[in-house]
Design an enzyme around this catalytic site. Structure first.
Site, PDB file in Angstrom:
ATOM      1  N   TRP A  15       0.818  -1.223   0.000  1.00 37.26           N
ATOM      2  CA  TRP A  15       0.000   0.000   0.000  1.00 37.26           C
ATOM      3  C   TRP A  15       0.851   1.274   0.000  1.00 37.26           C
ATOM      4  CZ3 TRP A  15      -4.621  -0.797   3.952  1.00 37.26           C
ATOM      5  CH2 TRP A  15      -5.466  -1.803   3.456  1.00 37.26           C
ATOM      6  N   LYS A  16       2.149   1.112   0.276  1.00 34.14           N
ATOM      7  CA  LYS A  16       3.051   2.282   0.356  1.00 34.14           C
ATOM      8  C   LYS A  16       2.492   3.299   1.356  1.00 34.14           C
ATOM      9  CE  LYS A  16       4.754   1.156  -4.197  1.00 34.14           C
ATOM     10  NZ  LYS A  16       5.322   1.590  -5.461  1.00 34.14           N
ATOM     11  N   HIS A 109      12.911  -2.269  -0.738  1.00 33.86           N
ATOM     12  CA  HIS A 109      12.136  -1.712  -1.865  1.00 33.86           C
ATOM     13  C   HIS A 109      12.922  -0.554  -2.489  1.00 33.86           C
ATOM     14  CE1 HIS A 109       9.018   0.268  -4.159  1.00 33.86           C
ATOM     15  NE2 HIS A 109       8.333  -0.864  -4.085  1.00 33.86           N
ATOM     16  N   GLU A 111      12.058   2.225  -3.444  1.00 35.73           N
ATOM     17  CA  GLU A 111      11.729   3.554  -2.889  1.00 35.73           C
ATOM     18  C   GLU A 111      12.464   3.783  -1.569  1.00 35.73           C
ATOM     19  OE1 GLU A 111       7.506   3.073  -3.191  1.00 35.73           O
ATOM     20  OE2 GLU A 111       7.643   3.227  -5.364  1.00 35.73           O
ATOM     21  N   GLY A 242       1.499  -2.591  -6.304  1.00 35.90           N
ATOM     22  CA  GLY A 242       1.388  -1.296  -5.640  1.00 35.90           C
ATOM     23  C   GLY A 242       0.053  -0.645  -5.961  1.00 35.90           C
TER      24      GLY A 242
HETATM   25  P1  PGA Z   1       3.183  -0.547  -8.826  1.00 39.93           P
HETATM   26  O1  PGA Z   1       4.217  -0.682  -7.596  1.00 39.93           O
HETATM   27  O2  PGA Z   1       2.373  -1.793  -8.855  1.00 39.93           O
HETATM   28  O3  PGA Z   1       2.388   0.680  -8.488  1.00 39.93           O
HETATM   29  O4  PGA Z   1       4.021  -0.386 -10.047  1.00 39.93           O
HETATM   30  C1  PGA Z   1       4.845  -1.897  -7.310  1.00 39.93           C
HETATM   31  C2  PGA Z   1       5.778  -1.745  -6.157  1.00 39.93           C
HETATM   32  O5  PGA Z   1       6.520  -0.754  -6.084  1.00 39.93           O
HETATM   33  O6  PGA Z   1       5.818  -2.611  -5.245  1.00 39.93           O
END
Ligand code: PGA
Length: 258
Positions: A15-16, A109, A111, A242
């Site tokens: 879900w970030k 990850h 990010e 995501g």
């Molecule tokens: P996304 O992200 O499905 O929005 O491309 C995947 C993720 O970063 O885990």
């Protein structure tokens, strides 16, 4: 198009930093849990294990609801620290996560690597502690566009370097698919709608599985329309999702399309 899948697949929702408040998080969880319960009653997702990874701050209430509703979902966290406890402002250790009901944790990850400047050495420490405490680790690796432009073998070399450093001192050959999940997420495919081809993802899956005993997920713009193209292959054990996991209807269709 529907494909036949023989093995049990794993779908992990990342879900970030979403949704924006506790109420919205509980609503999303409730909708997903109900939708997946319905799929199960229709025998449409028997082959799928679903893990939801909400932000830390929503985990406790979601875990309580998960127990109350006796959902078949599993819970995970998006990150973990490499110390159990102590003077480490803002950090959360693996035992704390386990106590809340998390079974999985995402580590490394892209990010986190980019925005929090996480290094492979930091990721390695996190993995060691999390595995030691009995969490299942979902390790993310993947190359940037500049590398991929040089071709798939350059991507392979990049990933090999990440895996060697991230798993240093860990017997990855013997860890086993229950404990270690490797998510291949090419950075240029995350959140862009520009998903990698299944053929390239499979090539990376074979390459990784040749030396590491793990489950393999593809991640990067996976949605209800393209998920089956990946999970139809025996090398691909599932997907890390995501954006498409933030809309209950879309996420349930994704699960239903496996
Ligand atoms: P996304 O992200 O499905 O929005 O491309 C995947 C993720 O970063 O885990």
């Amino acid at each position: 198009m529907r494909y036949t899948v023989s093995m049990r697949k794993l779908i992990v929702a990342n879900w970030k930093e979403n949704p924006g408040n506790q109420r919205a998080a509980q609503k999303l969880f409730g909708e997903v849990a109900r939708g997946i319960g319905k799929l199960r009653r229709q025998s449409r997702n028997r082959n799928v294990e679903v893990v939801l990874c909400p932000p830390f701050i929503y985990l406790e209430e979601i875990a309580a609801k998960h127990r109350a509703l006796r959902t078949k979902l599993q819970l995970g966290a998006q990150d973990v620290f490499w110390e159990e406890q102590g003077a480490f402002t803002s950090e959360v250790g693996p035992k704390m996560l386990k106590a809340l009901g998390a079974k999985f944790v995402i580590v490394g990850h892209s990010e986190r690597r980019k925005y929090a400047k996480e290094t492979d050495a930091m990721i390695n420490k996190k993995i060691k502690l999390a595995l030691g405490d009995g969490l299942r680790v979902i390790l993310c690796v993947g190359e940037p566009l500049s590398v991929r432009k040089k071709g798939i073998s350059a991507a392979r070399a990049f990933i090999k370097k990440q895996l060697t450093a991230d798993l240093r001192g860990i017997q990855a050959r013997n860890l086993g698919a229950r404990k270690l999940v490797i998510a291949y997420e090419p950075i240029w495919a995350i959140g862009t709608g520009n998903n990698d081809t299944p053929e390239d993802a499979i090539e990376i899956a074979r390459f990784i599985k040749a030396s590491i005993s793990c489950r393999f997920l593809y991640g990067g713009s996976v949605n209800s329309k393209n998920v089956a193209q990946y999970v139809q292959y025996k090398e691909v054990d599932g997907a890390l999702v995501g954006g498409a996991s933030l809309r209950a209807g879309e996420f349930i269709s994704l699960i239903g399309n496996i």
